[in-house]
Design a protein around this motif. Structure first.
Motif, PDB file in Angstrom:
ATOM      1  N   ALA A 142     -79.412 -21.824 -39.780  1.00  0.00           N
ATOM      2  CA  ALA A 142     -80.870 -22.773 -40.097  1.00  0.00           C
ATOM      3  C   ALA A 142     -80.900 -23.790 -40.167  1.00  0.00           C
ATOM      4  N   ALA A 143     -79.712 -24.209 -40.283  1.00  0.00           N
ATOM      5  CA  ALA A 143     -78.995 -25.936 -40.567  1.00  0.00           C
ATOM      6  C   ALA A 143     -79.023 -26.436 -38.469  1.00  0.00           C
ATOM      7  N   GLN A 144     -78.713 -25.547 -37.910  1.00  0.00           N
ATOM      8  CA  GLN A 144     -78.518 -26.049 -37.200  1.00  0.00           C
ATOM      9  C   GLN A 144     -80.238 -25.887 -36.302  1.00  0.00           C
ATOM     10  N   LYS A 145     -80.712 -24.918 -36.490  1.00  0.00           N
ATOM     11  CA  LYS A 145     -82.691 -25.674 -35.849  1.00  0.00           C
ATOM     12  C   LYS A 145     -82.668 -26.585 -36.578  1.00  0.00           C
ATOM     13  N   ALA A 146     -82.790 -26.838 -37.472  1.00  0.00           N
ATOM     14  CA  ALA A 146     -83.040 -28.470 -38.029  1.00  0.00           C
ATOM     15  C   ALA A 146     -82.618 -29.135 -37.133  1.00  0.00           C
ATOM     16  N   LEU A 147     -81.204 -29.626 -37.501  1.00  0.00           N
ATOM     17  CA  LEU A 147     -80.539 -30.437 -36.828  1.00  0.00           C
ATOM     18  C   LEU A 147     -80.787 -30.778 -35.190  1.00  0.00           C
ATOM     19  N   TRP A 148     -80.714 -29.242 -34.779  1.00  0.00           N
ATOM     20  CA  TRP A 148     -81.587 -29.502 -33.166  1.00  0.00           C
ATOM     21  C   TRP A 148     -81.998 -29.173 -32.617  1.00  0.00           C
ATOM     22  N   PRO A 149     -83.409 -29.315 -32.540  1.00  0.00           N
ATOM     23  CA  PRO A 149     -84.678 -28.949 -32.702  1.00  0.00           C
ATOM     24  C   PRO A 149     -85.110 -29.252 -30.972  1.00  0.00           C
ATOM     25  N   VAL A 150     -85.556 -28.591 -30.576  1.00  0.00           N
ATOM     26  CA  VAL A 150     -86.526 -28.655 -28.802  1.00  0.00           C
ATOM     27  C   VAL A 150     -86.665 -30.435 -28.717  1.00  0.00           C
ATOM     28  N   LEU A 151     -87.644 -30.256 -29.367  1.00  0.00           N
ATOM     29  CA  LEU A 151     -88.623 -31.565 -30.024  1.00  0.00           C
ATOM     30  C   LEU A 151     -88.426 -32.809 -30.631  1.00  0.00           C
ATOM     31  N   GLY A 152     -87.764 -33.589 -31.027  1.00  0.00           N
ATOM     32  CA  GLY A 152     -87.757 -34.956 -32.402  1.00  0.00           C
ATOM     33  C   GLY A 152     -86.368 -34.295 -32.863  1.00  0.00           C
ATOM     34  N   ARG A 153     -85.480 -34.654 -31.598  1.00  0.00           N
ATOM     35  CA  ARG A 153     -84.603 -34.973 -33.322  1.00  0.00           C
ATOM     36  C   ARG A 153     -83.987 -35.312 -34.334  1.00  0.00           C
ATOM     37  N   PRO A 154     -83.853 -34.843 -35.386  1.00  0.00           N
ATOM     38  CA  PRO A 154     -83.084 -36.182 -36.288  1.00  0.00           C
ATOM     39  C   PRO A 154     -82.412 -36.858 -36.572  1.00  0.00           C
ATOM     40  N   GLY A 155     -81.754 -37.469 -37.068  1.00  0.00           N
ATOM     41  CA  GLY A 155     -80.511 -37.419 -37.789  1.00  0.00           C
ATOM     42  C   GLY A 155     -80.257 -36.950 -38.642  1.00  0.00           C
ATOM     43  N   ALA A 156     -78.743 -37.059 -38.801  1.00  0.00           N
ATOM     44  CA  ALA A 156     -78.054 -35.825 -39.417  1.00  0.00           C
ATOM     45  C   ALA A 156     -77.381 -36.939 -40.947  1.00  0.00           C
ATOM     46  N   LEU A 157     -77.572 -36.058 -41.998  1.00  0.00           N
ATOM     47  CA  LEU A 157     -77.094 -36.452 -43.477  1.00  0.00           C
ATOM     48  C   LEU A 157     -75.507 -36.013 -43.483  1.00  0.00           C
ATOM     49  N   PHE A 158     -74.617 -37.443 -43.350  1.00  0.00           N
ATOM     50  CA  PHE A 158     -73.006 -36.827 -43.069  1.00  0.00           C
ATOM     51  C   PHE A 158     -72.307 -37.296 -44.378  1.00  0.00           C
ATOM     52  N   VAL A 159     -72.061 -36.202 -45.047  1.00  0.00           N
ATOM     53  CA  VAL A 159     -70.982 -36.671 -46.315  1.00  0.00           C
ATOM     54  C   VAL A 159     -69.684 -35.791 -46.376  1.00  0.00           C
ATOM     55  N   ASP A 160     -68.169 -36.344 -46.350  1.00  0.00           N
ATOM     56  CA  ASP A 160     -67.569 -36.010 -46.725  1.00  0.00           C
ATOM     57  C   ASP A 160     -66.952 -34.733 -44.985  1.00  0.00           C
ATOM     58  N   GLY A 161     -67.650 -35.470 -44.127  1.00  0.00           N
ATOM     59  CA  GLY A 161     -67.206 -34.688 -42.951  1.00  0.00           C
ATOM     60  C   GLY A 161     -68.144 -33.095 -42.437  1.00  0.00           C
ATOM     61  N   GLU A 162     -68.663 -33.307 -43.986  1.00  0.00           N
ATOM     62  CA  GLU A 162     -69.452 -31.662 -43.180  1.00  0.00           C
ATOM     63  C   GLU A 162     -71.326 -32.561 -42.549  1.00  0.00           C
ATOM     64  N   VAL A 163     -71.880 -32.032 -42.158  1.00  0.00           N
ATOM     65  CA  VAL A 163     -73.354 -32.231 -41.938  1.00  0.00           C
ATOM     66  C   VAL A 163     -74.496 -31.630 -43.282  1.00  0.00           C
ATOM     67  N   VAL A 164     -74.848 -32.760 -44.362  1.00  0.00           N
ATOM     68  CA  VAL A 164     -75.440 -31.512 -45.248  1.00  0.00           C
ATOM     69  C   VAL A 164     -77.018 -31.902 -45.968  1.00  0.00           C
ATOM     70  N   GLY A 165     -77.689 -32.637 -44.139  1.00  0.00           N
ATOM     71  CA  GLY A 165     -79.356 -32.773 -44.237  1.00  0.00           C
ATOM     72  C   GLY A 165     -79.446 -33.188 -43.000  1.00  0.00           C
ATOM     73  N   THR A 166     -80.725 -33.418 -42.397  1.00  0.00           N
ATOM     74  CA  THR A 166     -81.230 -34.628 -42.136  1.00  0.00           C
ATOM     75  C   THR A 166     -82.231 -35.894 -42.284  1.00  0.00           C
ATOM     76  N   TRP A 167     -82.195 -36.599 -41.362  1.00  0.00           N
ATOM     77  CA  TRP A 167     -82.689 -37.536 -42.146  1.00  0.00           C
ATOM     78  C   TRP A 167     -84.150 -38.267 -40.368  1.00  0.00           C
ATOM     79  N   ARG A 168     -85.582 -38.909 -41.346  1.00  0.00           N
ATOM     80  CA  ARG A 168     -85.894 -39.423 -39.821  1.00  0.00           C
ATOM     81  C   ARG A 168     -86.806 -40.625 -40.507  1.00  0.00           C
ATOM     82  N   PRO A 169     -86.629 -41.616 -39.483  1.00  0.00           N
ATOM     83  CA  PRO A 169     -87.027 -42.608 -40.243  1.00  0.00           C
ATOM     84  C   PRO A 169     -88.747 -42.716 -39.688  1.00  0.00           C
ATOM     85  N   LYS A 170     -89.793 -43.794 -40.544  1.00  0.00           N
ATOM     86  CA  LYS A 170     -90.859 -44.006 -40.405  1.00  0.00           C
ATOM     87  C   LYS A 170     -91.085 -45.816 -40.044  1.00  0.00           C
ATOM     88  N   SER A 171     -91.612 -46.462 -39.819  1.00  0.00           N
ATOM     89  CA  SER A 171     -91.252 -48.064 -39.571  1.00  0.00           C
ATOM     90  C   SER A 171     -93.197 -48.506 -40.320  1.00  0.00           C
TER      91      SER A 171
END
Length: 371
Positions: free
Chosen positions: A297-326
């Protein structure tokens, strides 16, 4: 040599410089194999994740030590300018099948054309170079090249309602044609690289060195992993597979690592850091995604077909995603954690968001948490 997943990820964190112990962009280790760019900021985000201070706004481009080119898999990457001639030779097709793959063609389509894929590649190199004598927009380059190449090389384009050279046939040979991209241009603008050497055959030694760099920065890995990253055929890559490797087992999976890195990976210490990695950060470019993020499930969130988000990276693990809104000079970093995180991590996330804001030129930065 038996290694755990944790050892491998900790080794990659250190090998790629994610501890921010570098002060100069052009000396970052990840530039040994290139940093993918997208939307004009992904490379800068990758640099920022590894530098003690945010990178300069104009970190790469014409006349600078770093250049933006279409290279690996036809995608835009930042590389050291001094190494572009060797890279062009490393990415030159090694076989007829390799050339067809890089041009996004099949055996039957090449047969129908009556021109070998290798010859089509060479024709594209020649005509791309001829079409770009000054900074020129991609559309104008495509028009000029389409007029010059044999008609059988043209492809139907529904959006354009016309026939022209395919996007793959423009991107893959452009580095060999001695061309680079002008950063922050949309549509892309191409120009000649001063003094570029135009190869006519693959440089096997350069390809071997490029594979070795992948194994150093994203190893241990398999030949299929390396071939996938380079956009090459595994069968061709095995002809130049480095000899100075050791076989290891990563949680039961066979992989290879440069012998010189054995002590580093065996002694890798658990990572202690928080980073907001861009969606195309080199750490996330490894082909063994099951190792980086085991949860499907985390893989699908991190590497979607379109609109790839960034990764929240904590102590060597991807623990979430992030997106910028300007909105103007205001930036909101929207973070979605996969599980609850301690307050100390959110404090670090806020600091990292400020650095993202500096890269994007924002003066007002805030963090929101997805519910």
């Amino acid at each position: 040599m038996k290694l755990t997943r944790e050892q491998v990820l900790s080794y990659r964190v250190a090998a790629q410089g994610l501890y921010r112990d570098a002060t100069r962009t052009d000396r970052l280790a990840v530039l040994d194999f290139g940093v993918q760019d997208s939307a004009g900021e992904q490379a800068r985000l990758a640099f920022d994740a590894r530098l003690s201070k945010p990178p300069a706004a104009e970190a790469f481009g014409p006349g600078k030590p770093l250049a933006l080119v279409w290279s690996l898999r036809g995608a835009p990457h930042v590389h050291r300018r001094a190494g572009l001639d060797a890279l062009a030779g490393a990415l030159y097709p090694l076989s007829e099948q390799d050339a067809a793959g890089r041009l996004n063609e099949t055996g039957p389509s090449v047969a129908r054309a009556g021109i070998s894929a290798l010859d089509q590649y060479a024709i594209a190199v020649r005509e791309l170079r001829a079409a770009v004598r000054a900074p020129t927009g991609k559309g104008a380059v495509s028009t000029a090249v389409s007029r010059a190449i044999p008609p059988v090389m043209l492809r139907d384009c529904r959006p354009c309602k016309a026939k022209h050279i395919s996007d793959s046939a423009m991107r893959a040979p452009s580095l060999a044609a001695g061309l680079e991209l002008v950063p922050d241009t949309a549509p892309p603008v191409l120009q000649r690289r001063p003094g570029a050497r135009v190869p006519t055959r693959p440089d096997r030694d350069a390809l071997r060195e490029l594979a070795l760099r992948y194994l150093t920065l994203l190893g241990p890995a398999t030949p299929a992993d390396v071939a996938g990253y380079l956009g090459a055929r595994r069968a061709d890559l095995m002809q130049v597979w480095p000899e100075e490797l050791v076989e290891v087992s990563v949680d039961g999976r066979r992989a290879w690592l440069p012998g010189a890195q054995q002590d580093d990976v065996a002694g890798a210490q658990p990572a202690e850091l928080v980073r907001l990695l861009g969606g195309f950060d080199p750490f996330l470019q490894a082909r063994d995604r099951d190792l980086i993020v085991p949860d499907k499930a985390a893989q699908k969130a991190l590497w979607p077909v379109l609109g790839r988000p960034g990764a929240l990276f904590v102590d060597g693990e991807v623990v979430g995603t992030w997106r910028p809104k300007s909105s103007g000079r205001k930036l909101t970093v929207q973070v979605e954690a996969f599980a609850p995180l301690p307050a100390s991590v959110w404090t670090s996330v806020a600091a990292e968001a400020e650095r993202v804001g500096a890269v994007r030129g924002a003066t007002d930065v805030s963090v929101t948490r997805a519910q």
